[in-house]
Motif scaffolding. Structure first.
Motif, PDB file in Angstrom:
ATOM      1  N   LEU A  35      14.713 -14.244 -24.104  1.00 22.14           N
ATOM      2  CA  LEU A  35      15.002 -15.257 -23.106  1.00 22.14           C
ATOM      3  C   LEU A  35      13.675 -15.813 -22.598  1.00 22.14           C
ATOM      4  N   LYS A  36      13.564 -17.121 -22.507  1.00 19.41           N
ATOM      5  CA  LYS A  36      12.298 -17.719 -22.097  1.00 19.41           C
ATOM      6  C   LYS A  36      12.541 -18.843 -21.114  1.00 19.41           C
ATOM      7  N   GLY A  37      11.765 -18.849 -20.026  1.00 18.19           N
ATOM      8  CA  GLY A  37      11.869 -19.893 -19.033  1.00 18.19           C
ATOM      9  C   GLY A  37      10.647 -20.789 -19.035  1.00 18.19           C
ATOM     10  N   THR A  38      10.483 -21.528 -17.955  1.00 14.89           N
ATOM     11  CA  THR A  38       9.323 -22.400 -17.773  1.00 14.89           C
ATOM     12  C   THR A  38       8.774 -22.186 -16.368  1.00 14.89           C
ATOM     13  N   ALA A  39       7.534 -22.559 -16.166  1.00 12.98           N
ATOM     14  CA  ALA A  39       6.930 -22.386 -14.843  1.00 12.98           C
ATOM     15  C   ALA A  39       5.908 -23.476 -14.562  1.00 12.98           C
ATOM     16  N   LEU A  40       5.858 -23.900 -13.305  1.00  9.46           N
ATOM     17  CA  LEU A  40       4.807 -24.813 -12.856  1.00  9.46           C
ATOM     18  C   LEU A  40       3.473 -24.083 -12.761  1.00  9.46           C
ATOM     19  N   ALA A  41       3.556 -22.810 -12.354  1.00  7.85           N
ATOM     20  CA  ALA A  41       2.333 -22.044 -12.155  1.00  7.85           C
ATOM     21  C   ALA A  41       2.640 -20.549 -12.167  1.00  7.85           C
ATOM     22  N   VAL A  42       1.613 -19.790 -12.519  1.00  8.70           N
ATOM     23  CA  VAL A  42       1.627 -18.334 -12.358  1.00  8.70           C
ATOM     24  C   VAL A  42       0.593 -18.005 -11.296  1.00  8.70           C
ATOM     25  N   VAL A  43       1.015 -17.253 -10.285  1.00  6.20           N
ATOM     26  CA  VAL A  43       0.131 -16.912  -9.182  1.00  6.20           C
ATOM     27  C   VAL A  43      -0.004 -15.396  -9.104  1.00  6.20           C
ATOM     28  N   LEU A  44      -1.234 -14.909  -8.970  1.00  6.81           N
ATOM     29  CA  LEU A  44      -1.500 -13.469  -8.918  1.00  6.81           C
ATOM     30  C   LEU A  44      -2.126 -13.122  -7.573  1.00  6.81           C
ATOM     31  N   PRO A  45      -1.338 -12.833  -6.562  1.00  6.25           N
ATOM     32  CA  PRO A  45      -1.873 -12.496  -5.239  1.00  6.25           C
ATOM     33  C   PRO A  45      -2.485 -11.096  -5.220  1.00  6.25           C
ATOM     34  N   VAL A  46      -3.335 -10.858  -4.220  1.00  8.88           N
ATOM     35  CA  VAL A  46      -3.937  -9.534  -4.059  1.00  8.88           C
ATOM     36  C   VAL A  46      -3.683  -8.965  -2.669  1.00  8.88           C
ATOM     37  N   SER A  47      -2.891  -9.668  -1.854  1.00  5.38           N
ATOM     38  CA  SER A  47      -2.640  -9.188  -0.494  1.00  5.38           C
ATOM     39  C   SER A  47      -1.295  -9.696  -0.005  1.00  5.38           C
ATOM     40  N   THR A  48      -0.787  -9.012   1.008  1.00  7.07           N
ATOM     41  CA  THR A  48       0.451  -9.460   1.662  1.00  7.07           C
ATOM     42  C   THR A  48       0.267 -10.851   2.252  1.00  7.07           C
ATOM     43  N   LYS A  49      -0.904 -11.105   2.799  1.00  2.40           N
ATOM     44  CA  LYS A  49      -1.183 -12.417   3.387  1.00  2.40           C
ATOM     45  C   LYS A  49      -1.031 -13.523   2.348  1.00  2.40           C
ATOM     46  N   GLU A  50      -1.548 -13.287   1.148  1.00  2.66           N
ATOM     47  CA  GLU A  50      -1.430 -14.295   0.089  1.00  2.66           C
ATOM     48  C   GLU A  50       0.020 -14.469  -0.353  1.00  2.66           C
ATOM     49  N   VAL A  51       0.744 -13.366  -0.491  1.00  3.51           N
ATOM     50  CA  VAL A  51       2.164 -13.461  -0.857  1.00  3.51           C
ATOM     51  C   VAL A  51       2.916 -14.265   0.196  1.00  3.51           C
ATOM     52  N   SER A  52       2.634 -13.973   1.449  1.00  5.22           N
ATOM     53  CA  SER A  52       3.290 -14.685   2.546  1.00  5.22           C
ATOM     54  C   SER A  52       2.997 -16.183   2.488  1.00  5.22           C
ATOM     55  N   GLY A  53       1.751 -16.526   2.228  1.00  6.04           N
ATOM     56  CA  GLY A  53       1.371 -17.930   2.141  1.00  6.04           C
ATOM     57  C   GLY A  53       2.065 -18.648   0.999  1.00  6.04           C
ATOM     58  N   ILE A  54       2.136 -17.998  -0.154  1.00  7.92           N
ATOM     59  CA  ILE A  54       2.793 -18.588  -1.322  1.00  7.92           C
ATOM     60  C   ILE A  54       4.282 -18.776  -1.054  1.00  7.92           C
ATOM     61  N   MET A  55       4.942 -17.764  -0.465  1.00  6.41           N
ATOM     62  CA  MET A  55       6.373 -17.860  -0.217  1.00  6.41           C
ATOM     63  C   MET A  55       6.683 -18.955   0.807  1.00  6.41           C
ATOM     64  N   LYS A  56       5.866 -19.068   1.850  1.00  3.25           N
ATOM     65  CA  LYS A  56       6.086 -20.128   2.841  1.00  3.25           C
ATOM     66  C   LYS A  56       5.935 -21.505   2.182  1.00  3.25           C
TER      67      LYS A  56
END
Length: 458
Positions: A35-56
């Motif tokens: 099964l294969k999808g598509t993506a605009l971007a792959v993001v590799l966070p290193v902190s909760t702060k970065e995850v929070s920013g990406i999700m917002k």
């Protein structure tokens, strides 16, 4: 695309951790790669702060997000089927704390299972969950409530998760659970997140329960002249209070595939099926339990009881058991199944599978966790055309899942539902249950941006 890259780089300023061009296929699929999808971007966070920013950012723009760990998933849970962003958590891979006073460890979700187990065992502690894929991440294990071979004695991942930090789809951060052993304080948000396959929140920190490392471990192979005879012995082993750590079952036909794949020999080759037993704990207790189990199986239907005292033989047996899916894949494409049924119905279910194999002409090989009724089944394509394979597979899989539910079973014991098992899960699950699951999804993720078409979602 340039605007998206610019906005994401404002959140994650290391440009090497935001990929928008030449995205590798591994980020667009799962370990099977079908099964294969598509993506605009792959993001590799290193902190909760970065995850929070990406999700917002994604929530405000209603951009779909697919979280992933090591990508070892087997059911398409990590496939970005709706496009959007792939949120890869593998760089959040630190063991943050080992607390000897509370027997807990606090880790990030990208920590690899085998690395974590080795780390705590060096310290005299033990993390019991033991799914077959040791290169999976802790976050991935939690997201599917992975079980594995030691579940019969120790339980599954859920039993060792004491607390979670997680980022909600809108970027808010919650803490659910704690280091406290008891908790009767409202609804368990922690337990809602465990096994949710990344549909409710993104796990960013995990508090895990540990136990003292067992003093010793002993394994044995028990051969039988039929798989039914072996499965019937399982209840006797459990009823006699032998306290096994693992009770695995496997048919000779799949053992043969493993032998050919690894070029090693399994003991007692004339048998039709086997149980593989493990016992751990204090040495005197383990030896007594091994002897009790030996007496039990030899009084029933076992052909022998082979204690694996030779280190090389022990390694070969467990190496072969761990490579069975890969051994089948080396011969033919196959559909992996991890149905769970009540342990007293395991033999009946496998009997049904063997009859279906004869009637349909489609090869099916069974192995799995006999002590908890988790049947791992490989439904094998053989030389069928794509059209024949899809049609016959769908018909046979529907029959298999329907039979499991009639016996009181469920779609998945530890792999999850994802995309590839969704059809069967939705067909067999009560409509009210699905309605409640979707209501919970809406409470966590009103805009439905997080793995929003997987598992129980429409």
């Amino acid at each position: 695309m340039a605007e998206i890259l610019q906005e994401l780089n404002f959140i994650i300023q290391d440009k090497n951790r935001v990929i928008t061009e030449k995205i590798e296929d591994k980020y667009l699929s799962d370990t099977l790669g079908r099964l294969k999808g598509t993506a605009l971007a792959v993001v590799l966070p290193v902190s909760t702060k970065e995850v929070s920013g990406i999700m917002k950012w994604a929530y405000d723009r209603e951009v779909q997000v697919t979280p992933r760990g090591a990508g070892t998933n087997l059911v398409g849970s990590t496939v970005p089927d709706q496009g959007g962003i792939v949120l890869d958590l593998t760089l959040m891979n630190h063991i943050l704390e080992l607390d000897f006073e509370t027997f807990t460890a606090t880790v990030e979700p990208g920590v690899i299972l085998q690395d974590f187990q080795a780390y705590v065992e060096e310290k005299g502690l033990f993390y019991p969950p033991d799914p077959g894929e040791k290169l999976a991440t802790i976050g991935g294990n939690i997201s599917t409530n992975a079980g594995g071979m030691r579940a019969v004695k120790y339980g599954v991942t859920r039993d060792y998760v004491m607390g979670l930090e997680a980022v909600l789809p809108d970027g808010k951060v919650i803490e659910a659970g704690s280091k406290n052993i008891k908790d009767s304080s409202g609804l368990s948000l922690k337990n809602l997140l465990i096994g949710s396959e990344g549909t409710l929140a993104v796990i960013t920190k995990c508090i895990l329960k540990l136990v003292p490392k067992p003093e010793t471990s002993v394994s044995a192979v028990v051969p039988f002249d039929s798989l039914g005879a072996g499965i019937e012995s399982v209840l006797h082993i459990i009823k006699e209070s032998t306290n096994p750590t693992a009770i695995e079952f496997v048919e000779k036909k799949v053992i043969k595939l493993g032998e050919d794949f690894l070029h090693i020999q399994f003991p007692y080759p004339e048998a039709k099926a086997y149980l593989i037993l493990t016992f751990d704990g204090r040495e005197e207790e383990v030896l007594a339990n091994v002897q009790r189990a030996k007496n039990v199986v030899l009084e029933t239907n076992a052909l022998d009881f082979i204690k694996l005292e030779d280190k090389k033989l022990l390694e070969d047996v467990w190496k072969l058991r761990g490579a069975l899916v890969k051994a089948v894949e080396a011969v033919s494409e196959q559909e992996p199944v991890d149905i769970v049924v009540p342990i007293n119905r395991t033999a009946e279910f496998i009997g049904f599978i063997n009859e279906l194999e004869k009637e349909s002409g489609m090869q099916m090989v069974s192995f799995g966790h006999a002590g908890d009724g988790n049947v791992h089944l490989c439904v094998i394509r053989g030389n069928r055309s794509q059209a024949e394979w899809e049609a016959e597979k769908s018909k046979n899989m529907s029959a298999i899942y329907h039979k499991a539910y009639k016996l009181g079973g469920l779609t998945s014991g530890e792999h999850g539902i994802g995309l590839s098992k969704k059809e069967y899960f939705l067909k067999e699950t009560d409509a009210l249950n699905l309605e409640l699951m979707r209501s919970i999804k809406g409470a966590f993720d009103e805009k439905r941006i997080l793995n929003s078409h997987k598992a129980y979602n429409i």
